[in-house]
Design an enzyme around this catalytic site. Structure first.
Site, PDB file in Angstrom:
ATOM      1  N   LYS A  54     -14.888  -8.980   0.098  1.00  0.00           N
ATOM      2  CA  LYS A  54     -14.860  -9.460   1.487  1.00  0.00           C
ATOM      3  C   LYS A  54     -16.268  -9.266   2.045  1.00  0.00           C
ATOM      4  CE  LYS A  54     -12.210  -9.119   5.784  1.00  0.00           C
ATOM      5  NZ  LYS A  54     -11.171  -8.416   6.538  1.00  0.00           N
ATOM      6  N   HIS A  83     -11.441 -14.628   2.902  1.00  0.00           N
ATOM      7  CA  HIS A  83     -12.662 -13.831   2.765  1.00  0.00           C
ATOM      8  C   HIS A  83     -13.860 -14.673   2.338  1.00  0.00           C
ATOM      9  CE1 HIS A  83     -10.098  -9.922   2.255  1.00  0.00           C
ATOM     10  NE2 HIS A  83      -9.881 -10.553   3.400  1.00  0.00           N
ATOM     11  N   ASP A 119      -1.355 -13.155   1.533  1.00  0.00           N
ATOM     12  CA  ASP A 119      -1.909 -12.042   2.312  1.00  0.00           C
ATOM     13  C   ASP A 119      -2.257 -12.590   3.682  1.00  0.00           C
ATOM     14  OD1 ASP A 119      -2.875  -9.716   3.214  1.00  0.00           O
ATOM     15  OD2 ASP A 119      -4.729  -9.743   2.062  1.00  0.00           O
ATOM     16  N   GLU A 139     -10.984  -6.812  -4.898  1.00  0.00           N
ATOM     17  CA  GLU A 139     -10.941  -7.838  -3.835  1.00  0.00           C
ATOM     18  C   GLU A 139     -12.205  -7.800  -2.985  1.00  0.00           C
ATOM     19  OE1 GLU A 139      -7.366  -7.807  -1.525  1.00  0.00           O
ATOM     20  OE2 GLU A 139      -8.237  -9.045   0.064  1.00  0.00           O
ATOM     21  N   ASP A 192      -5.014 -13.803  -3.295  1.00  0.00           N
ATOM     22  CA  ASP A 192      -4.528 -13.662  -1.929  1.00  0.00           C
ATOM     23  C   ASP A 192      -4.661 -15.008  -1.226  1.00  0.00           C
ATOM     24  OD1 ASP A 192      -3.948 -11.035  -2.349  1.00  0.00           O
ATOM     25  OD2 ASP A 192      -5.409 -10.224  -0.919  1.00  0.00           O
ATOM     26  N   HIS A 225       0.871  -1.171   0.000  1.00  0.00           N
ATOM     27  CA  HIS A 225       0.000   0.000   0.000  1.00  0.00           C
ATOM     28  C   HIS A 225       0.914   1.228   0.000  1.00  0.00           C
ATOM     29  CE1 HIS A 225      -2.385  -3.010   2.290  1.00  0.00           C
ATOM     30  NE2 HIS A 225      -3.414  -2.456   1.695  1.00  0.00           N
ATOM     31  N   MET A 249       2.591  -5.793  -7.638  1.00  0.00           N
ATOM     32  CA  MET A 249       1.265  -5.247  -7.334  1.00  0.00           C
ATOM     33  C   MET A 249       1.378  -4.095  -6.338  1.00  0.00           C
ATOM     34  SD  MET A 249      -1.082  -5.349  -4.612  1.00  0.00           S
ATOM     35  CE  MET A 249      -1.665  -6.806  -3.742  1.00  0.00           C
ATOM     36  N   ASP A 256      -6.398 -14.479   8.556  1.00  0.00           N
ATOM     37  CA  ASP A 256      -5.178 -14.329   7.750  1.00  0.00           C
ATOM     38  C   ASP A 256      -4.070 -15.279   8.219  1.00  0.00           C
ATOM     39  OD1 ASP A 256      -6.321 -12.387   6.128  1.00  0.00           O
ATOM     40  OD2 ASP A 256      -5.552 -10.717   7.312  1.00  0.00           O
ATOM     41  N   ASP A 315       2.295   1.797   3.392  1.00  0.00           N
ATOM     42  CA  ASP A 315       3.234   0.808   3.955  1.00  0.00           C
ATOM     43  C   ASP A 315       4.662   1.336   3.816  1.00  0.00           C
ATOM     44  OD1 ASP A 315       1.088  -0.878   4.294  1.00  0.00           O
ATOM     45  OD2 ASP A 315       1.522  -2.075   2.503  1.00  0.00           O
ATOM     46  N   GLU A 344      -9.620 -13.780  -2.085  1.00  0.00           N
ATOM     47  CA  GLU A 344      -8.794 -14.159  -0.920  1.00  0.00           C
ATOM     48  C   GLU A 344      -9.406 -15.354  -0.218  1.00  0.00           C
ATOM     49  OE1 GLU A 344      -7.129 -11.205   1.762  1.00  0.00           O
ATOM     50  OE2 GLU A 344      -7.709 -12.458   3.481  1.00  0.00           O
ATOM     51  N   ASP A 370     -11.529 -12.298  10.426  1.00  0.00           N
ATOM     52  CA  ASP A 370     -10.534 -12.491   9.363  1.00  0.00           C
ATOM     53  C   ASP A 370      -9.191 -12.857  10.002  1.00  0.00           C
ATOM     54  OD1 ASP A 370      -9.172 -12.406   6.977  1.00  0.00           O
ATOM     55  OD2 ASP A 370      -9.113 -10.233   6.863  1.00  0.00           O
TER      56      ASP A 370
HETATM   57  C1  GLT Z   1      -5.624  -5.760   4.385  1.00  0.00           C
HETATM   58  C2  GLT Z   1      -6.740  -6.687   3.972  1.00  0.00           C
HETATM   59  C3  GLT Z   1      -6.390  -7.487   2.801  1.00  0.00           C
HETATM   60  C4  GLT Z   1      -6.156  -6.703   1.553  1.00  0.00           C
HETATM   61  C5  GLT Z   1      -5.009  -5.786   1.646  1.00  0.00           C
HETATM   62  C6  GLT Z   1      -4.938  -4.937   0.405  1.00  0.00           C
HETATM   63  S1  GLT Z   1      -4.961  -4.861   3.084  1.00  0.00           S
HETATM   64  O1  GLT Z   1      -4.594  -6.503   4.958  1.00  0.00           O
HETATM   65  O2  GLT Z   1      -7.067  -7.509   5.081  1.00  0.00           O
HETATM   66  O3  GLT Z   1      -7.302  -8.513   2.561  1.00  0.00           O
HETATM   67  O4  GLT Z   1      -5.829  -7.602   0.522  1.00  0.00           O
HETATM   68  O5  GLT Z   1      -5.558  -3.719   0.572  1.00  0.00           O
HETATM   69 MN    MN Z   2      -6.413  -9.631   0.899  1.00  0.00          MN
HETATM   70 MN    MN Z   3      -7.849 -11.109   4.950  1.00  0.00          MN
END
Ligand code: GLT
Ligand code: MN
Ligand code: MN
Length: 404
Positions: A185, A222, A289, A183, A247, A56, A90, A259, A59, A219, A257
């Site tokens: 979610k 998500h 991600d 993306e 992702d 980003h 990206m 991750d 970042d 993702e 979430d």
């Molecule tokens: C954040 C989010 C992710 C996105 C990123 C890109 S930022 O961490 O949870 O799923 O992919 O903006």
């Molecule tokens: Mn993501």
């Molecule tokens: Mn996520």
């Protein structure tokens, strides 16, 4: 023997600066790790065999940084990329941390916020282009609502569309040639996010001014949060020719979430995802991600990053074994029933085909009685994943000894 699961640049593994740079903050607790500089993250990722690093705008360059500070940070980062041979495939914009975006960025009810979001994104696209990025991700972290009485659902969709159309034209006018990856979610950080699933993004893309410039960045976590089958979602995105980025991570169904490290939770689902990606010929980055657990120190961060890549490569090798396993292939061949004559009738409509098909007699009882052998096929797959079919890896890589 050298390690057959050591990643190389050719594997195209990428991480976000925000992923390995995650300091372990959560809604209930302060950071558990000190921040790490972007050049340090680049050096470490390159050492582990990653291909690239994504970011980003904020970042790398903190919001409100002066021009001289921005230039120094970009220069040091660019130098580290060159020194260690990492790409930036990206880039994306942080449109969710600043309180200005608390009720949305492109979908804010405040026209000033929407305009500021456009300005911030253009500047971030400039930065991404400077670093060589060709894919631009949009994750609408604040594009949602908790209050339906805000009555902006249809307006929000139009505002979002207008913003994306504006930015696609900006990319063309600048000669950036970005491919945009949207993306989805379902929720978090908003109670409900607009565009909750990969399917909703696919539908929306068709309404844009330059649909060919837009694809999806699905993702794992998500779709899984919403109880959906991620691999099925990815297949639909591939079928539409819209898998512009992906992702990878892991997630328990129905939770916040998480991750998690790739393969940490749903190994079988991760296997079929890797198999789908590899079988489909997807040649884009395999982006992780995800982030290390909040319990971890920096050593844990690198164990996490190495683990994501190793698990992917191990599952890729399992996919190869799946294709080469004679029992599995025999079970698959038995599962499919082909019929040349019927294929000729059903492939394409014609009045004659329709008439012939309507006049045909089918043995319904026989069709209903057939056992397709899926229990056997699934058990064979389970045993392959558990390591009791076939020998050690025969993944062939330059300089790797093959053990059987
Ligand atoms: C954040 C989010 C992710 C996105 C990123 C890109 S930022 O961490 O949870 O799923 O992919 O903006
Ligand atoms: Mn993501
Ligand atoms: Mn996520």
């Amino acid at each position: 023997m050298s390690d057959p699961f050591q990643p190389t640049r050719a594997d195209k593994f990428t991480f976000g600066l925000w992923t390995v740079g995650n300091v372990g903050r959560d809604p209930f607790g302060e950071p558990t790790r000190p921040p790490l500089s972007a050049p340090h993250l680049v050096e470490k990722l390159a050492g582990l065999g990653a291909y690239g690093v994504n970011l980003h705008d904020n970042d790398l360059v903190p919001a409100g940084a002066r021009a001289a500070e921005r230039d120094r940070l970009v220069r040091e980062f660019t130098q580290a990329l060159a020194d260690h041979g990492l790409a930036v495939p990206m880039a994306t914009t942080n449109l969710f941390s600043d309180p200005a975006f608390k009720d949305g960025a492109f979908t804010s009810a405040d026209a000033r916020v929407r305009a500021y979001a456009l300005q911030k994104t253009m500047l971030s696209m400039d930065l991404g282009h400077e670093l060589g990025a060709q894919t631009y991700v949009f994750w609408g972290g604040r594009e949602g609502t908790e209050v339906e009485a805000s009555s902006k659902l249809l307006d929000a969709l139009s505002w979002f569309r207008d913003s994306l159309n504006f930015l696609a034209e900006y990319s063309e006018s600048q000669g950036y040639g970005y491919r945009f990856a949207l993306e989805p979610k379902p929720n978090e950080p908003r109670g409900d996010l607009f565009f909750p699933t990969a399917g909703s993004m696919l539908g929306f893309i068709a309404t844009l001014g330059r649909p060919e410039r837009f694809g999806v960045n699905p993702e794992f976590a998500h779709e899984t949060m919403a109880g959906l089958n991620f691999t099925h979602a990815v297949a639909q995105v591939i079928d539409a020719g819209k898998l512009f980025h992906i992702d990878l991570n892991d997630q328990k169904m129905g939770r916040f979430d998480q991750d998690l490290r790739f393969g940490a939770e749903n190994l079988k689902a991760a296997f079929f995802l890797v198999k789908l990606l590899e079988d489909s010929g997807y040649d884009g980055p395999r982006h992780f991600d995800a982030h290390a657990l909040r319990t971890e120190d920096e050593g844990g961060v690198w164990a996490f990053a190495r683990g994501c890549m190793r698990t992917y490569l191990i599952l890729k090798d399992k996919a190869r074994q799946f294709h080469e396993d004679p029992d599995i292939q025999a079970a698959l061949a038995a599962y499919r029933v082909e019929d040349e004559e019927l294929a000729g009738l059903t492939r394409k409509f014609s009045p004659e085909n329709a008439q012939t098909l309507k006049a045909r007699t089918f043995d319904r009882e026989m069709l209903g009685q057939r056992g397709p052998g899926l229990e056997q096929l699934d058990q064979l797959t389970a045993e392959l994943l558990l390591g009791v079919r076939g020998g050690l890896s025969t993944r062939s890589r330059p300089g790797v000894e093959v053990t059987t």
